[in-house]
Design an enzyme around this catalytic site. Structure first.
Site, short mmCIF file in Angstrom:
data_model
loop_
_atom_site.label_atom_id
_atom_site.label_comp_id
_atom_site.label_asym_id
_atom_site.label_seq_id
_atom_site.Cartn_x
_atom_site.Cartn_y
_atom_site.Cartn_z
N GLY A 1 93.27 -40.43 -68.92
CA GLY A 1 93.93 -41.42 -69.79
C GLY A 1 93.18 -42.20 -70.59
N SER B 1 88.94 -41.87 -66.21
CA SER B 1 89.85 -41.21 -66.03
C SER B 1 90.44 -40.42 -67.56
CB SER B 1 91.14 -42.26 -65.60
OG SER B 1 91.61 -42.98 -66.70
N PRO C 1 91.62 -28.94 -64.02
CA PRO C 1 91.64 -27.82 -63.42
C PRO C 1 91.93 -27.76 -62.08
CG PRO C 1 89.74 -27.82 -64.65
CD PRO C 1 90.30 -29.34 -64.90
N ASN D 1 97.61 -34.23 -67.97
CA ASN D 1 97.64 -33.43 -66.79
C ASN D 1 99.27 -32.51 -66.35
OD1 ASN D 1 95.08 -33.69 -65.99
ND2 ASN D 1 95.72 -35.72 -65.01
N HIS E 1 87.74 -42.78 -59.72
CA HIS E 1 87.90 -43.62 -61.06
C HIS E 1 87.92 -45.05 -60.52
CE1 HIS E 1 88.99 -39.91 -62.73
NE2 HIS E 1 90.36 -39.72 -62.15
O1 CDP Z 1 93.71 -37.10 -63.10
P1 CDP Z 1 93.74 -38.42 -63.47
O2 CDP Z 1 93.76 -39.15 -62.03
O3 CDP Z 1 92.95 -38.87 -64.43
O4 CDP Z 1 95.37 -38.72 -64.13
P2 CDP Z 1 96.73 -38.64 -63.82
O5 CDP Z 1 97.05 -39.39 -62.36
O6 CDP Z 1 97.43 -37.33 -64.03
O7 CDP Z 1 97.29 -39.89 -64.83
C1 CDP Z 1 97.05 -39.87 -66.12
C2 CDP Z 1 96.32 -41.17 -66.53
O8 CDP Z 1 97.57 -41.99 -66.51
C3 CDP Z 1 95.24 -41.80 -65.56
O9 CDP Z 1 94.13 -40.91 -66.11
C4 CDP Z 1 95.29 -43.02 -66.01
O10 CDP Z 1 94.60 -43.20 -67.10
C5 CDP Z 1 96.79 -43.36 -66.29
N1 CDP Z 1 97.40 -43.87 -65.04
C6 CDP Z 1 97.55 -45.20 -65.01
O11 CDP Z 1 96.85 -46.06 -65.60
N2 CDP Z 1 98.14 -45.86 -63.92
C7 CDP Z 1 98.67 -44.93 -62.99
N3 CDP Z 1 99.69 -45.67 -61.87
C8 CDP Z 1 98.63 -43.80 -63.31
C9 CDP Z 1 97.93 -42.97 -64.22
#
Ligand code: CDP
Length: 288
Positions: A216, A214, A129, A106, A263
């Site tokens: 990640g 997610s 997006p 991201n 998620h």
């Molecule tokens: O968009 P999304 O919420 O999937 O992701 P993000 O907030 O940009 O962070 C990228 C990825 O890091 C997430 O999809 C999670 O897998 C991981 N993450 C985590 O494990 N713990 C957090 N405190 C933040 C993110």
């Protein structure tokens, strides 16, 4: 968590078993990305996030990468960097940058003091997006700032979930066209929705109940197919530090609140921790 504190050792048999299972059920190695070879004009793509299909037009097709972006061989070491607040004081930058292939999620900030903790090397970066909508007005107006902000990722791959939801498609295509129009070196690629569907089924089979995976865990799964040694950083979806117990933010770089609903990150974390204790991948939670 007690497993976590024992020294990590790779267990080849377990790694090979997990990898083989992902390979046979999801085939990310060949099918995670849409290419001109695997998705000709006229293909009916089925969105993975909603009940909807779209037929590939010549205009869409022209934005697809010609060749499969991953080489035929396996990378030795990959770092997948999540955006957790745990990265903020980690000092892991150098270790992350020493990996052969570095995956980030991201479009995260890497400069202005973050280098030391998250590194700068990037081989693949994802873009949700929703960021393009919030930060760049869906790329409907001036687009220079978007292109300028991509410079820190050099000629890495920019992975967009263009066919997860109908609303993702026009903005993802605009992103690809913008990159071409401005001559930016970053290389846009699109997730194959069929792969994401298979991946969701794979994790459901491991008892994960989430509305949507997610970013990640998607990238960690892909890395298990593409790399011999998978290191995860920044995966800690909790509001306190695992060793020093002080408060942590959700992201290392902004004040986004911890998400609810969409998620199931704590459940995903449990599964990743299991893979860590089985010696399949190395989940880094300490400072480097
Ligand atoms: O968009 P999304 O919420 O999937 O992701 P993000 O907030 O940009 O962070 C990228 C990825 O890091 C997430 O999809 C999670 O897998 C991981 N993450 C985590 O494990 N713990 C957090 N405190 C933040 C993110």
């Amino acid at each position: 968590m007690q497993h976590y504190f024992q020294p990590w050792k790779k267990q080849k048999d377990n790694y090979q078993k997990s990898r083989a299972q992902l390979k046979s059920e999801c085939q990310g190695f060949e099918k995670a990305i849409i290419t001109q070879a695997n998705t000709p004009v006229g293909t009916k793509l089925v969105y993975d996030g909603e009940k909807r299909t779209i037929e590939v037009t010549p205009e869409m097709f022209s934005t697809f990468t010609k060749e499969y972006p991953f080489p035929n061989k396996t990378w030795d070491t990959c770092a997948v960097v999540g955006n957790g607040g745990i990265m903020a004081e980690s000092g892991c930058g150098e270790m992350i940058d020493s990996a052969q292939f570095v995956i980030r999620c991201n479009l995260p900030p890497l400069k202005n003091g973050f280098e030391k903790h998250v590194g700068v090397k990037t081989n693949l970066v994802t873009a949700n997006p929703s960021i393009l909508l919030e930060k760049y007005g869906s790329l409907m107006g001036r687009r220079r700032l978007f292109v300028e902000n991509l410079q820190i990722y050099g000629d890495s791959l920019l992975l967009l979930p263009a066919f997860s939801y109908g609303a993702n498609t026009p903005v993802s295509l605009r992103a690809a066209n913008t990159i071409e129009d401005f001559g930016s070196p970053i290389r846009p690629i699109f997730f194959n929705p069929e792969y994401l569907q298979k991946l969701a089924a794979f994790w459901q089979g491991q008892s994960l109940r989430a509305v949507r995976l997610s970013t990640g865990i998607m990238m960690a799964s892909l890395a298990l197919e593409l790399c011999r040694d998978v290191h995860l950083y920044g995966f800690w979806p909790f509001g306190y530090h695992p060793h020093r117990f002080y408060d942590l933010k959700y992201h290392y770089y902004d004040d986004t609140p911890f998400p609810t609903g969409f998620h199931a990150m704590p459940a995903e974390f449990e599964l990743l921790l299991q893979l860590h204790s089985q010696g399949v991948l190395n989940l880094h939670l300490g400072d480097c």
